[in-house]
Enzyme design. Sequence first.
Site, PDB file in Angstrom:
ATOM      1  CG  HIS A 112      -2.367   0.249   0.843  1.00  6.85           C
ATOM      2  ND1 HIS A 112      -2.786   1.326   0.089  1.00  6.85           N
ATOM      3  CD2 HIS A 112      -3.487  -0.445   1.120  1.00  6.85           C
ATOM      4  CE1 HIS A 112      -4.088   1.286  -0.075  1.00  6.85           C
ATOM      5  NE2 HIS A 112      -4.540   0.208   0.536  1.00  6.85           N
TER       6      HIS A 112
ATOM      7  CG  ASP B 146     -10.062 -11.569 -21.171  1.00  5.95           C
ATOM      8  OD1 ASP B 146      -9.055 -12.292 -21.011  1.00  5.95           O
ATOM      9  OD2 ASP B 146     -10.962 -11.830 -21.985  1.00  5.95           O
TER      10      ASP B 146
END
Length: 263
Positions: free
Chosen positions: A5, A202
């Site tokens: 993070h 994808d």
Amino acid sequence: MTNHHSLGDASTRFCFLKAWTSIAQSGTDELFLTNGTLPVYDRLVKYPKLDESYLKNAKVETFNEEYQPQSLSGPTDKLRATVIFDAKCRESVEETEARKDEAELFGFTIDCRARLDPPIPAAYFGNCVTFTMALEKTSLLMGKEGFVTAAKLLGESLHKTLTDKDGIVKDFGSFEDLFAKMMPTSWIGVAGTPKLKFYDLDFGWGKPKKHETISIDFNGSISMAACKESNEDLEIGLCLSATEMEAFVSIFNDGLEAYVHVD
């Protein structure tokens, strides 16, 4: 995929994956450059704490020694479940077994990109999230009105944060400072957001069959994402002990018209 993070938030990670999958599918960056948005690397000079609060979690001098990716194999004494919240599910829960009157904290992050003055680009590469939370005694969260009470408290906290006259990042500090002040008996946070459609990504071999947040196995949070089958529904991921999971599934199925799948 693993990430730290100190580099960026969920929106940053998602934009990176969108660029990566676009290039992987087409074999060139032309489509991404035409339809996508290049990342913005300029820092938030006016709001430095939005990045600094996370950067403090990683010490540059000892980064290689202290930071090791989480194991993708979670604790063996816990079970992982994905709860599907139907958009029309009832907002009610059944009364649960009595507990001591303790302080419970529930918190989640807010993307600040469009809420700063002036707004910053959606493609900002870094951390641009603040957080809001509600703290309440267990006794007020028990019973059939517990869910409604919790939702009301969170709604009020969110509204206060978003409409504060001094801005959404007023008094933004580190998570450690926050917990030192609040001192909850127990707490739970939310990882992820249903606004980011991870199931639409994808690389060229088909969309994901399952999206899970591994970190909830270790930090006690829950995850939230848009449902694979319908963007109107939510996938809630949780990781509990066998006893806790059995109790949760029983309460959830009895109190909500939803579907639970335990992996």
